[in-house]
Design a protein around this motif. Structure first.
Motif, short mmCIF file in Angstrom:
data_model
loop_
_atom_site.label_atom_id
_atom_site.label_comp_id
_atom_site.label_asym_id
_atom_site.label_seq_id
_atom_site.Cartn_x
_atom_site.Cartn_y
_atom_site.Cartn_z
N ALA A 31 0.82 -1.20 0.00
CA ALA A 31 0.00 0.00 0.00
C ALA A 31 0.86 1.26 0.00
O ALA A 31 0.60 2.21 -0.72
N ARG A 32 1.92 1.26 0.85
CA ARG A 32 2.77 2.45 0.90
C ARG A 32 3.53 2.64 -0.41
O ARG A 32 3.66 3.75 -0.93
N THR A 69 -3.49 3.51 8.00
CA THR A 69 -4.19 3.19 6.75
C THR A 69 -3.41 2.17 5.94
O THR A 69 -3.99 1.31 5.28
N THR A 70 -2.09 2.26 5.99
CA THR A 70 -1.26 1.29 5.29
C THR A 70 -1.53 -0.12 5.79
O THR A 70 -1.68 -1.06 5.00
N SER A 71 -1.61 -0.29 7.09
CA SER A 71 -1.89 -1.59 7.67
C SER A 71 -3.24 -2.12 7.20
O SER A 71 -3.38 -3.29 6.83
N LEU A 72 -4.22 -1.24 7.22
CA LEU A 72 -5.56 -1.63 6.77
C LEU A 72 -5.55 -2.08 5.32
O LEU A 72 -6.08 -3.13 4.97
N LEU A 73 -4.94 -1.28 4.45
CA LEU A 73 -4.95 -1.59 3.03
C LEU A 73 -4.13 -2.84 2.72
O LEU A 73 -4.50 -3.63 1.85
N ASP A 74 -3.04 -3.03 3.43
CA ASP A 74 -2.24 -4.23 3.20
C ASP A 74 -3.02 -5.49 3.59
O ASP A 74 -3.00 -6.50 2.88
N ASN A 75 -3.73 -5.43 4.70
CA ASN A 75 -4.52 -6.58 5.11
C ASN A 75 -5.71 -6.80 4.19
O ASN A 75 -6.10 -7.93 3.91
#
Length: 230
Positions: A44-45, A74-80
Motif C-alpha cells: 500500500a505504501r 491506513t497502510t496496515s488496513l490496506l495491506d490486510n
C-alpha cells in the motif's frame, strides 16, 4: 469485513488525507520495482508513493500534493485488505485474480486525488455535506463489520450490499463534479469487487480460511473507531 473495512478507512482517508509533515518520512522508499514476496515493505505504501510521484508531477506548479501520504494506520488496513482480496481471488473461480492489485491501486489513486482537491480548496460548502454523508455511512459500515466478525452467524449479506452501495453512491456524488469518468470507473471497480458475492462469502463465512486476516482488519477498524477517526 474486508469489504466494509476497506470502505471505512479507505474512504475515510479519501476524505481526510494525511498531514503535510508525514510525507517526507518515506520519500526515500519510493521505488519503481515490483513488490517482492516476503518483503518487510508495504504494498500500500509503495503504491501510494508511486502514485503521488506521478500525480505530483502534474501539479508541481501549485505545490499541492507534496504533503500527501498514506499513514501507517491506513497502510496496515490496506495491506490486510489486499491479502484478503488476493487470497480470495486465488481460491474463487468467479473472481478475477488481477483485480486485487487494481482495486488497491484505485483506492490509493482516488484517495490522493480527493486529497489534492481538499488541499487546493476546490471543495465547496456543498461538498462538505457530501463528505459528512460518506463519514456517516462509513462508520455504520465499520461497526457492522466488527459485529459480523465478533458475533457468530451474524453476517447479513443483504445489509452489507446495501451499505456498500450507499457508500459507493456517496463517493460518486462527491467526485463526479470534480474528477473524470475514469475516476468514477475506478470507484465502481473498487465496490464491484468488494460487493462480489463470492468475495463476501469467502471472507465472512464461519469456517473461512481468511478469518485470521479478517481479524487483523477488525483490529484496525476498532482502533480507528476508538480514536474517533470513524
Amino acid at each position: 469485513m474486508a469489504v466494509m473495512e476497506l470502505q471505512s478507512w479507505l474512504l475515510y482517508h479519501l476524505v481526510a488525507v494525511t498531514d503535510c509533515n508525514q510525507v517526507m518520512q518515506s520519500a526515500a522508499t519510493v521505488g519503481g520495482g515490483a513488490y517482492p514476496a516476503g518483503s518487510s515493505g508495504s504494498r500500500a505504501r509503495d503504491l501510494g508513493l508511486r502514485a503521488q510521484k506521478k500525480l505530483l508531477g502534474r501539479v508541481v506548479s501549485t505545490g499541492a500534493g507534496r504533503s500527501l501520504l498514506i499513514d501507517d494506520a491506513t497502510t496496515s488496513l490496506l495491506d490486510n485488505l489486499y491479502k484478503l482480496m488476493e487470497r480470495s481471488a486465488k481460491t474463487n473461480p468467479g473472481l478475477d485474480k488481477k483485480q486485487p492489485e487494481k482495486v488497491l491501486k484505485n483506492i490509493v489513486k482516488l484517495s490522493i486525488k480527493v486529497g489534492l482537491l481538499q488541499r487546493n480548496q476546490q471543495l465547496g460548502p456543498s461538498d462538505e455535506k457530501k463528505l459528512a454523508e460518506i463519514r456517516t455511512s462509513l462508520r455504520a459500515v465499520a461497526m457492522a463489520v466488527v459485529s459480523f466478525y465478533e458475533l457468530e452467524f451474524s453476517f447479513d449479506k443483504a445489509y452489507l450490499v446495501k451499505s456498500l452501495e450507499r457508500c459507493r453512491g456517496a463517493v460518486q456524488v462527491l467526485i463526479k463534479p470534480h474528477l473524470t469518468d475514469k475516476s468514477q470507473d475506478r470507484c465502481d471497480q473498487v465496490f464491484d469487487f468488494l460487493g462480489h458475492p463470492e468475495f463476501m462469502e469467502s471472507v465472512f463465512r464461519q469456517d473461512s480460511e481468511l478469518r485470521p486476516v479478517l481479524g487483523l482488519l477488525v483490529n484496525d477498524i476498532n482502533k480507528a473507531l476508538d480514536a474517533g477517526h470513524l
